[in-house]
Design a protein around this motif. Sequence first.
Motif, PDB file in Angstrom:
ATOM      1  N   LEU A 199       0.810  -1.221   0.000  1.00 37.20           N
ATOM      2  CA  LEU A 199       0.000   0.000   0.000  1.00 37.20           C
ATOM      3  C   LEU A 199       0.844   1.273   0.000  1.00 37.20           C
ATOM      4  O   LEU A 199       0.519   2.241  -0.694  1.00 37.20           O
ATOM      5  CB  LEU A 199      -0.931  -0.011   1.214  1.00 37.20           C
ATOM      6  CG  LEU A 199      -2.010  -1.103   1.212  1.00 37.20           C
ATOM      7  CD1 LEU A 199      -2.789  -1.077   2.523  1.00 37.20           C
ATOM      8  CD2 LEU A 199      -2.950  -0.920   0.031  1.00 37.20           C
ATOM      9  N   ARG A 200       1.911   1.289   0.777  1.00 36.21           N
ATOM     10  CA  ARG A 200       2.730   2.505   0.858  1.00 36.21           C
ATOM     11  C   ARG A 200       3.353   2.832  -0.502  1.00 36.21           C
ATOM     12  O   ARG A 200       3.315   3.997  -0.938  1.00 36.21           O
ATOM     13  CB  ARG A 200       3.823   2.325   1.913  1.00 36.21           C
ATOM     14  CG  ARG A 200       4.695   3.554   2.094  1.00 36.21           C
ATOM     15  CD  ARG A 200       5.749   3.342   3.156  1.00 36.21           C
ATOM     16  NE  ARG A 200       6.625   4.492   3.290  1.00 36.21           N
ATOM     17  CZ  ARG A 200       7.699   4.543   4.059  1.00 36.21           C
ATOM     18  NH1 ARG A 200       8.029   3.489   4.792  1.00 36.21           N
ATOM     19  NH2 ARG A 200       8.447   5.624   4.110  1.00 36.21           N
ATOM     20  N   GLN A 201       3.898   1.840  -1.164  1.00 39.67           N
ATOM     21  CA  GLN A 201       4.504   2.078  -2.479  1.00 39.67           C
ATOM     22  C   GLN A 201       3.447   2.457  -3.512  1.00 39.67           C
ATOM     23  O   GLN A 201       3.687   3.300  -4.382  1.00 39.67           O
ATOM     24  CB  GLN A 201       5.278   0.832  -2.924  1.00 39.67           C
ATOM     25  CG  GLN A 201       6.528   0.577  -2.096  1.00 39.67           C
ATOM     26  CD  GLN A 201       7.102  -0.805  -2.314  1.00 39.67           C
ATOM     27  OE1 GLN A 201       6.382  -1.803  -2.280  1.00 39.67           O
ATOM     28  NE2 GLN A 201       8.400  -0.881  -2.534  1.00 39.67           N
ATOM     29  N   MET A 202       2.273   1.849  -3.414  1.00 42.29           N
ATOM     30  CA  MET A 202       1.195   2.185  -4.334  1.00 42.29           C
ATOM     31  C   MET A 202       0.728   3.623  -4.150  1.00 42.29           C
ATOM     32  O   MET A 202       0.308   4.286  -5.095  1.00 42.29           O
ATOM     33  CB  MET A 202       0.029   1.212  -4.150  1.00 42.29           C
ATOM     34  CG  MET A 202       0.324  -0.197  -4.643  1.00 42.29           C
ATOM     35  SD  MET A 202      -0.940  -1.399  -4.116  1.00 42.29           S
ATOM     36  CE  MET A 202      -2.383  -0.725  -4.912  1.00 42.29           C
ATOM     37  N   GLU A 203       0.811   4.117  -2.926  1.00 44.97           N
ATOM     38  CA  GLU A 203       0.390   5.483  -2.639  1.00 44.97           C
ATOM     39  C   GLU A 203       1.449   6.499  -3.052  1.00 44.97           C
ATOM     40  O   GLU A 203       1.131   7.565  -3.586  1.00 44.97           O
ATOM     41  CB  GLU A 203       0.086   5.624  -1.150  1.00 44.97           C
ATOM     42  CG  GLU A 203      -0.375   7.020  -0.747  1.00 44.97           C
ATOM     43  CD  GLU A 203      -0.665   7.144   0.737  1.00 44.97           C
ATOM     44  OE1 GLU A 203      -0.852   8.280   1.197  1.00 44.97           O
ATOM     45  OE2 GLU A 203      -0.689   6.099   1.426  1.00 44.97           O
ATOM     46  N   GLN A 204       2.713   6.169  -2.821  1.00 44.54           N
ATOM     47  CA  GLN A 204       3.791   7.131  -3.062  1.00 44.54           C
ATOM     48  C   GLN A 204       4.420   6.993  -4.447  1.00 44.54           C
ATOM     49  O   GLN A 204       4.988   7.960  -4.966  1.00 44.54           O
ATOM     50  CB  GLN A 204       4.869   6.968  -1.993  1.00 44.54           C
ATOM     51  CG  GLN A 204       4.389   7.266  -0.582  1.00 44.54           C
ATOM     52  CD  GLN A 204       5.468   7.098   0.453  1.00 44.54           C
ATOM     53  OE1 GLN A 204       6.558   6.595   0.171  1.00 44.54           O
ATOM     54  NE2 GLN A 204       5.184   7.511   1.680  1.00 44.54           N
ATOM     55  N   LYS A 231       4.504  12.609  -8.995  1.00 41.94           N
ATOM     56  CA  LYS A 231       3.558  11.989  -8.070  1.00 41.94           C
ATOM     57  C   LYS A 231       2.614  11.069  -8.855  1.00 41.94           C
ATOM     58  O   LYS A 231       2.438  11.258 -10.067  1.00 41.94           O
ATOM     59  CB  LYS A 231       2.739  13.060  -7.345  1.00 41.94           C
ATOM     60  CG  LYS A 231       3.569  13.991  -6.476  1.00 41.94           C
ATOM     61  CD  LYS A 231       2.683  15.040  -5.816  1.00 41.94           C
ATOM     62  CE  LYS A 231       3.509  15.991  -4.952  1.00 41.94           C
ATOM     63  NZ  LYS A 231       2.671  17.041  -4.322  1.00 41.94           N
ATOM     64  N   PRO A 232       2.004  10.071  -8.194  1.00 42.68           N
ATOM     65  CA  PRO A 232       1.023   9.224  -8.881  1.00 42.68           C
ATOM     66  C   PRO A 232      -0.062  10.095  -9.516  1.00 42.68           C
ATOM     67  O   PRO A 232      -0.604  11.000  -8.872  1.00 42.68           O
ATOM     68  CB  PRO A 232       0.468   8.342  -7.765  1.00 42.68           C
ATOM     69  CG  PRO A 232       1.584   8.273  -6.767  1.00 42.68           C
ATOM     70  CD  PRO A 232       2.236   9.630  -6.801  1.00 42.68           C
ATOM     71  N   LYS A 265      -4.420   6.632 -10.206  1.00 39.04           N
ATOM     72  CA  LYS A 265      -5.153   6.539  -8.940  1.00 39.04           C
ATOM     73  C   LYS A 265      -6.591   6.073  -9.164  1.00 39.04           C
ATOM     74  O   LYS A 265      -7.144   5.330  -8.343  1.00 39.04           O
ATOM     75  CB  LYS A 265      -5.105   7.884  -8.214  1.00 39.04           C
ATOM     76  CG  LYS A 265      -3.715   8.209  -7.653  1.00 39.04           C
ATOM     77  CD  LYS A 265      -3.737   9.368  -6.688  1.00 39.04           C
ATOM     78  CE  LYS A 265      -3.916  10.684  -7.381  1.00 39.04           C
ATOM     79  NZ  LYS A 265      -3.731  11.838  -6.441  1.00 39.04           N
ATOM     80  N   GLN A 322      -6.406   2.374  -9.605  1.00 39.24           N
ATOM     81  CA  GLN A 322      -6.193   1.720  -8.314  1.00 39.24           C
ATOM     82  C   GLN A 322      -7.516   1.558  -7.575  1.00 39.24           C
ATOM     83  O   GLN A 322      -7.793   0.500  -6.992  1.00 39.24           O
ATOM     84  CB  GLN A 322      -5.214   2.531  -7.467  1.00 39.24           C
ATOM     85  CG  GLN A 322      -3.775   2.462  -7.943  1.00 39.24           C
ATOM     86  CD  GLN A 322      -2.852   3.328  -7.102  1.00 39.24           C
ATOM     87  OE1 GLN A 322      -3.259   4.384  -6.591  1.00 39.24           O
ATOM     88  NE2 GLN A 322      -1.617   2.903  -6.940  1.00 39.24           N
ATOM     89  N   SER A 334      -9.457  -1.987  -6.710  1.00 41.62           N
ATOM     90  CA  SER A 334      -9.868  -2.353  -5.355  1.00 41.62           C
ATOM     91  C   SER A 334     -11.337  -2.747  -5.318  1.00 41.62           C
ATOM     92  O   SER A 334     -11.723  -3.699  -4.628  1.00 41.62           O
ATOM     93  CB  SER A 334      -9.619  -1.187  -4.389  1.00 41.62           C
ATOM     94  OG  SER A 334      -8.241  -0.947  -4.251  1.00 41.62           O
TER      95      SER A 334
END
Length: 284
Positions: free
Chosen positions: A123-128, A261-262, A267, A270, A274
Amino acid sequence: MNTVFVNGEVIDRVDAKIDIEDRGYQFGDGIYEVIRVYGGNTFTMKEHMERLYQSAEKMKLSIPYSEEELTGHLLELIDSNQVKDGIVYLQVTRGVSSRQHHFPSKDVKGSVVAYTKDLPVPLRQMEQGVTAKLVEDIRWLRCDIKSLNLLGNLLAKEEAASDGHFEAILHRGDTVTEGSSSNAFMVKDGVIYTHPVTNLILNGITRRVIEDLCRRNAISFQEETFLVPDLFEADEVFIASTTSEVMPVIKINQQVIGNGKPGSVTKKLQALFSERKREQSPVK
């Protein structure tokens, strides 16, 4: 309990044995799949199993179980290990025979092994977002087969990892193909581009889910080759795989992609991915 599946039996991992003359060990003569488990339920199990049998057909490899039987064994293994969020790794080889380059006789039965592993969503890598390195694609010309012959992938991944990057993005000449263990995508003016399904890439299961999500949500998805310079001019870049889902790439070869940034399209995918995970009925 840590159990594995070996040729028809779910047994304790410490009791598992593979013959040294197994052709998977000596030649990489086999195929594999990695299937995601979310909340104890498999995700896109049927698609993974269908691709396994397609790879087997391309390699003239006989799997000693029907798709239904093998699926049942994997579900038993997942339940045995009480996997909640993780993967199941499945491998099929041409079996055990004296070392020779041509195929063994048809009475040699293929070897089938599988194991599970706990693996949370990154999750952290997917967010950042993550970084990647461009690496020349030196692999063989049948990348559409999910075979055990991954040396080209490993060398590319190691080159990227040794420089501190998450993934290697491969290119043949100027044409971008895919990642070392993922499919590669770029976004320009709201349009997603990715390499067409040919022998030069693996048609990833997550790639297929992304394509379907785009079709259903009016996101332009183009299977079209693009070049390394296009990648650097993209608004967004992302990679996708079973273990990484939809992963933003914010820098390639130290060059920032977009605003670093993503992006909004990534996003949105993503979020849609989900939702798809929550909607899919478990295979039982």
